[in-house]
Motif scaffolding. Structure first.
Motif, short mmCIF file in Angstrom:
data_model
loop_
_atom_site.label_atom_id
_atom_site.label_comp_id
_atom_site.label_asym_id
_atom_site.label_seq_id
_atom_site.Cartn_x
_atom_site.Cartn_y
_atom_site.Cartn_z
N ILE A 28 7.18 3.48 -4.72
CA ILE A 28 5.83 2.94 -4.54
C ILE A 28 5.65 2.79 -3.04
N VAL A 29 4.67 3.50 -2.49
CA VAL A 29 4.55 3.62 -1.04
C VAL A 29 3.27 2.96 -0.54
N ASP A 30 3.38 2.24 0.56
CA ASP A 30 2.21 1.62 1.20
C ASP A 30 1.53 2.63 2.12
N ILE A 31 0.22 2.71 2.02
CA ILE A 31 -0.57 3.53 2.94
C ILE A 31 -1.76 2.71 3.43
N VAL A 32 -2.45 3.22 4.43
CA VAL A 32 -3.69 2.61 4.91
C VAL A 32 -4.81 3.58 4.61
N ASP A 33 -5.85 3.13 3.90
CA ASP A 33 -6.92 4.04 3.51
C ASP A 33 -7.90 4.26 4.66
N ALA A 34 -8.94 5.05 4.39
CA ALA A 34 -9.90 5.41 5.44
C ALA A 34 -10.70 4.21 5.94
N ASP A 35 -10.70 3.12 5.19
CA ASP A 35 -11.40 1.91 5.60
C ASP A 35 -10.48 0.94 6.33
N GLY A 36 -9.22 1.34 6.53
CA GLY A 36 -8.26 0.47 7.19
C GLY A 36 -7.64 -0.57 6.28
N VAL A 37 -7.77 -0.37 4.97
CA VAL A 37 -7.26 -1.33 3.99
C VAL A 37 -5.91 -0.84 3.47
N ASN A 38 -4.96 -1.76 3.34
CA ASN A 38 -3.65 -1.39 2.79
C ASN A 38 -3.77 -1.08 1.31
N GLN A 39 -3.16 0.03 0.89
CA GLN A 39 -3.16 0.46 -0.51
C GLN A 39 -1.75 0.90 -0.88
N LYS A 40 -1.55 1.17 -2.15
CA LYS A 40 -0.26 1.64 -2.64
C LYS A 40 -0.44 2.89 -3.49
N LEU A 41 0.53 3.81 -3.40
CA LEU A 41 0.52 5.03 -4.20
C LEU A 41 1.92 5.29 -4.74
N VAL A 42 1.98 5.94 -5.89
CA VAL A 42 3.26 6.37 -6.45
C VAL A 42 3.74 7.59 -5.69
N ALA A 43 5.01 7.57 -5.26
CA ALA A 43 5.61 8.73 -4.60
C ALA A 43 6.17 9.69 -5.64
N ASN A 44 6.43 10.92 -5.22
CA ASN A 44 7.09 11.84 -6.13
C ASN A 44 8.51 11.33 -6.41
N PRO A 45 9.12 11.71 -7.53
CA PRO A 45 10.40 11.10 -7.91
C PRO A 45 11.62 11.59 -7.16
N VAL A 46 11.48 12.61 -6.31
CA VAL A 46 12.63 13.18 -5.61
C VAL A 46 12.84 12.44 -4.29
N LYS A 47 14.10 12.03 -4.07
CA LYS A 47 14.43 11.27 -2.86
C LYS A 47 15.49 12.04 -2.07
N PHE A 48 15.30 12.17 -0.76
CA PHE A 48 16.23 12.88 0.09
C PHE A 48 16.92 11.92 1.06
N ASP A 49 18.24 11.96 1.07
CA ASP A 49 19.04 11.23 2.07
C ASP A 49 18.75 9.74 2.11
N GLY A 50 18.31 9.18 0.99
CA GLY A 50 18.08 7.74 0.93
C GLY A 50 16.94 7.25 1.77
N ARG A 51 16.08 8.16 2.23
CA ARG A 51 15.00 7.78 3.14
C ARG A 51 13.69 7.59 2.36
N PRO A 52 12.85 6.64 2.79
CA PRO A 52 11.55 6.45 2.14
C PRO A 52 10.61 7.61 2.44
N VAL A 53 9.67 7.85 1.55
CA VAL A 53 8.67 8.88 1.76
C VAL A 53 7.71 8.44 2.86
N ARG A 54 7.44 9.36 3.79
CA ARG A 54 6.43 9.09 4.81
C ARG A 54 5.13 9.70 4.32
N MET A 55 4.19 8.86 3.99
CA MET A 55 2.98 9.31 3.32
C MET A 55 1.75 8.74 4.02
#
Length: 410
Positions: free
Chosen positions: A349-376
């Motif tokens: 579950i990844v935090d992003i900032v929308d076009a209005d500058g508001v913090n939102q959350k999105l589901v990431a794809n299920p594949v994880k590489f090297d233990g690193r969080p998705v940059r989205m």
């Protein structure tokens, strides 16, 4: 290497969710995705205001989950593929891309001159990918599909979740359900094709159909039916435990929610399970020291377990069963899933900032590489990056204005 596709460029000529979801996964994996949208109308999915009875967004907010999910981290260009003035732009984008990704039907691809032959004439090294309803061969190749038809209904899932004598058809559990599964499949196919090109020097042509994904998802019963020589008979389902094994199946809590148990080795977990649900008197009961003994009394035990679990609330069971080693899970709703600790702790579950500058959350794809969080990042607004992309192609301001006046770009 947590972004293994960094440096690869994907040109996405697609709409709605099925193929764009693949682009979203590839963006999560580091690829640069340029999304081509109709210069006037954009992706038709932008116009959806209600989905399966739910409002698609919130009033006063630019954030629309049905657009954000399959389009996060992309760049958008508004380009009219039917306008000859825009053809040089498309061709330059093709030259600079590693993958051409589309869900347009064959006749439309021919009309717009974006068939595999057309695209390969511009860039012979490009991987050409289509997401289709029923495949690019055969009598249904020109038929369009949504996941409700190609994946869910025709692919066997709808029939698989309906009991004998059902008086209504079961619908998908979520919007774009098959689209998202299919998009993940396409992304895997593209990754394999890129690896193959790196090793052999030859680009692939890839097609993934919604029907094919649906059949893959239901392959257990499809394969069984094929080996049996006919349709499988409907198994009469009980309200709680699965047939034969009362340590598998679902049980209802006192507040109307559900728990799912899947202890396929009932003897192994017997003492722990009956102790956890308050039936200690059944510990080391010789009648249930074997699977045959448990199965013999399955109906009676199922009712006993159902009564025990129905005595307490969902939240109470979540706490009380936390240490249970046998496989089980709470039946979660969408809000529960979005707040699932395991998903959050693993960066799904990844935090992003929308076009209005508001913090939102999105589901990431299920594949994880090297233990690193998705940059989205958020999804693009319609044609948001047109000027930037055209300047990358070497066009100056006068050429941009000329294209806009002609209606070729937005």
């Amino acid at each position: 290497m947590d972004r293994p596709l960094e440096g690869f460029r994907i040109l996405e000529v697609a709409q709605f969710t099925y193929v764009p979801a693949a682009g979203a996964v590839l963006a999560d994996w580091g690829a640069d995705i340029v999304k081509v949208e109709h210069a006037e109308k954009g992706d038709p999915q932008r116009g959806l205001v209600r989905v399966l009875g739910h409002t698609a967004g919130r009033e006063g907010s630019s954030f629309s989950p049905i657009m954000e999910g399959p389009n996060r981290s992309k760049r958008s260009i508004g380009l009219d593929l039917s306008n000859p003035a825009g053809r040089p732009v498309l061709e330059e984008l093709i030259r600079r891309s590693d993958v051409f990704l589309t869900n347009y039907l064959p006749a439309v691809r021919t009309k717009l001159a974006i068939t595999v032959d057309d695209v390969r004439a511009i860039n012979p090294n490009i991987v050409y990918v289509t997401g289709s309803g029923f495949g690019n061969e055969g009598p249904d190749s020109e038929r369009g599909a949504y996941d409700a038809t190609g994946f869910w209904a025709r692919g066997g899932s709808a029939d698989g979740v309906m009991g004998e004598g059902a008086d209504s058809m079961a619908f998908m559990p979520a919007g774009a359900y098959g689209d998202n599964i299919g998009g993940m499949t396409i992304a895997g196919g593209i990754a394999a094709a890129l690896l193959g090109r790196e090793r052999s020097g030859k680009p692939s042509e890839v097609d993934v159909s919604l029907l094919g994904v649906g059949a893959w998802a239901t392959q257990f019963t499809v394969n069984l039916a094929l080996s049996s020589g006919g349709p499988l008979p409907k198994v009469k389902r009980k309200k709680t435990a699965a047939a034969g094994n009362p340590l598998t199946g679902s049980y209802r809590t006192s507040d109307g929610r559900w728990l799912q148990f899947s202890m396929l080795q009932p003897v192994r977990f017997w003492n722990e399970f009956v102790t956890a649900i308050g039936l200690e008197r059944l510990v080391d009961d010789p009648r249930y020291a074997t699977m045959e003994g448990i199965f013999a009394d399955a109906d009676q035990l199922g009712e006993l377990f159902a009564d025990a679990i129905a005595a307490r609330t969902y939240d109470e069971w979540i706490a009380d069963l936390a240490g249970l080693s046998g496989p089980w899970a709470p039946v979660q709703n969408s809000w529960d899933v979005g707040n699932d600790t395991a998903l959050i702790e693993n960066g799904r579950i990844v935090d992003i900032v929308d076009a209005d500058g508001v913090n939102q959350k999105l589901v990431a794809n299920p594949v994880k590489f090297d233990g690193r969080p998705v940059r989205m990042k958020r999804a693009p607004q319609f044609a948001e990056h047109t000027d930037d992309i055209l300047r990358e192609l070497g066009l100056d301001d006068d050429q941009l204005i000329e294209l806009k006046v002609s209606g070729a770009v937005t």
